[in-house]
Each structure stands twice: as structure tokens, then as C-alpha cells.
Design a protein around this motif. Structure first.
Motif, mmCIF file in Angstrom:
data_model
loop_
_atom_site.group_PDB
_atom_site.id
_atom_site.type_symbol
_atom_site.label_atom_id
_atom_site.label_comp_id
_atom_site.label_asym_id
_atom_site.label_seq_id
_atom_site.Cartn_x
_atom_site.Cartn_y
_atom_site.Cartn_z
ATOM 1 N N SER A 35 35.929 -10.410 44.716
ATOM 2 C CA SER A 35 36.355 -9.448 44.141
ATOM 3 C C SER A 35 37.781 -9.606 43.765
ATOM 4 N N ALA A 49 37.679 -6.684 39.386
ATOM 5 C CA ALA A 49 36.074 -7.165 38.846
ATOM 6 C C ALA A 49 35.694 -7.272 40.275
ATOM 7 N N THR A 57 28.221 -9.115 37.099
ATOM 8 C CA THR A 57 29.527 -9.126 37.354
ATOM 9 C C THR A 57 29.654 -8.115 37.351
ATOM 10 N N ASP A 58 31.059 -7.404 37.207
ATOM 11 C CA ASP A 58 31.007 -5.263 37.256
ATOM 12 C C ASP A 58 32.625 -5.856 37.551
ATOM 13 N N TYR A 59 33.539 -4.665 36.118
ATOM 14 C CA TYR A 59 34.303 -4.741 35.988
ATOM 15 C C TYR A 59 35.096 -2.846 36.517
ATOM 16 N N GLU A 60 36.360 -2.923 36.421
ATOM 17 C CA GLU A 60 37.176 -1.605 36.597
ATOM 18 C C GLU A 60 36.839 -1.123 35.193
ATOM 19 N N ARG A 64 37.602 -4.149 31.433
ATOM 20 C CA ARG A 64 36.441 -4.359 30.513
ATOM 21 C C ARG A 64 36.783 -4.992 29.017
ATOM 22 N N THR A 68 37.425 -11.618 32.480
ATOM 23 C CA THR A 68 36.332 -12.128 32.834
ATOM 24 C C THR A 68 36.697 -13.007 34.192
ATOM 25 N N ILE A 69 35.647 -12.919 34.988
ATOM 26 C CA ILE A 69 35.235 -13.454 36.599
ATOM 27 C C ILE A 69 34.525 -14.149 36.292
ATOM 28 N N LEU A 80 40.050 -15.271 37.210
ATOM 29 C CA LEU A 80 39.935 -14.210 36.933
ATOM 30 C C LEU A 80 41.053 -14.299 35.144
#
Length: 111
Positions: A35, A49, A57-60, A64, A68-69, A80
Motif C-alpha cells: 500500500s 492506494a 488494486t484499490d484507491y482513495e 481514483r 495508478t499503483i 505509484l
């Protein structure tokens, strides 16, 4: 012993881009989740992220569509990519994995 080392921070103008890198030292990189967090001046450290071992993946919400992570299992690296930067993106960015924090890298976005 696990170690995380961030790099790539710096000064950018609003609308610009930066790419942060996180180098992992230790075992089983490909099986771990990673993260990115941000700590703005005077605020607590908050989630930005996440990328799982499987690549999900997931993002705040605030980042968003702009950030991109990603990960490179061959190089033990997490990235990142930050585009369309805003002044509110300013802060120290930390990489986290294997219950370990990196030392952080400063990102400053000027308006």
C-alpha cells in the motif's frame, strides 16, 4: 528482515506528474500486498492506494482516476504513478508491506 525504501518524490506543479518507487528487501515479495499512504502536514497518515499479490488494486476516492499503483515482481518494486497532481496531494508518501513502513518520500505540489 524486511526493508522498504521509497524514492521519486519532489516538487511538481499542479497538473504535473510524479512517479514514486518502493524497493522491497526481504522474502516472498510476490505473495505480499502493498500500500501507499500519505501524511499531509498536521494530519494523520491516510490510505492512498493498495495492490494485492494477485494484482487487484484499490484507491482513495480523491486519487481514483489520477493515480495508478503497480508492481514488478521480477524487480521487487512497487510504484505509484501520480498524474494531474493537485496541491492537496502534498505530503510525505509512505510505502507499506509485510507490516513494515518505509522512511517516506516528500511530494510537494505547487499551485
Amino acid at each position: 528482515q524486511v526493508q522498504l525504501v521509497e524514492s521519486g518524490g519532489g516538487l511538481a506543479q499542479a497538473g504535473g506528474s510524479l512517479r514514486l518507487s518502493c524497493a522491497f528487501s526481504g522474502s516472498n515479495f510476490r505473495f505480499r500486498n502493498f500500500s501507499w499512504y500519505r501524511q499531509a502536514p498536521g494530519y494523520e497518515r491516510t490510505f492512498v492506494a493498495k495492490i494485492t499479490s494477485g494484482g487487484s488494486t484499490d484507491y482513495e476516492n480523491f486519487v481514483r482516476g489520477r493515480f495508478t499503483i503497480s508492481r514488478d515482481n521480477a524487480k521487487n518494486m512497487v510504484y505509484l504513478q501520480m498524474n494531474s497532481l493537485k496541491p492537496d496531494d502534498t505530503g510525505v508518501y509512505y510505502c507499506r508491506g509485510a507490516d513494515t513502513w518505509g522512511q517516506g518520500t516528500q511530494v510537494t505540489v505547487s499551485s
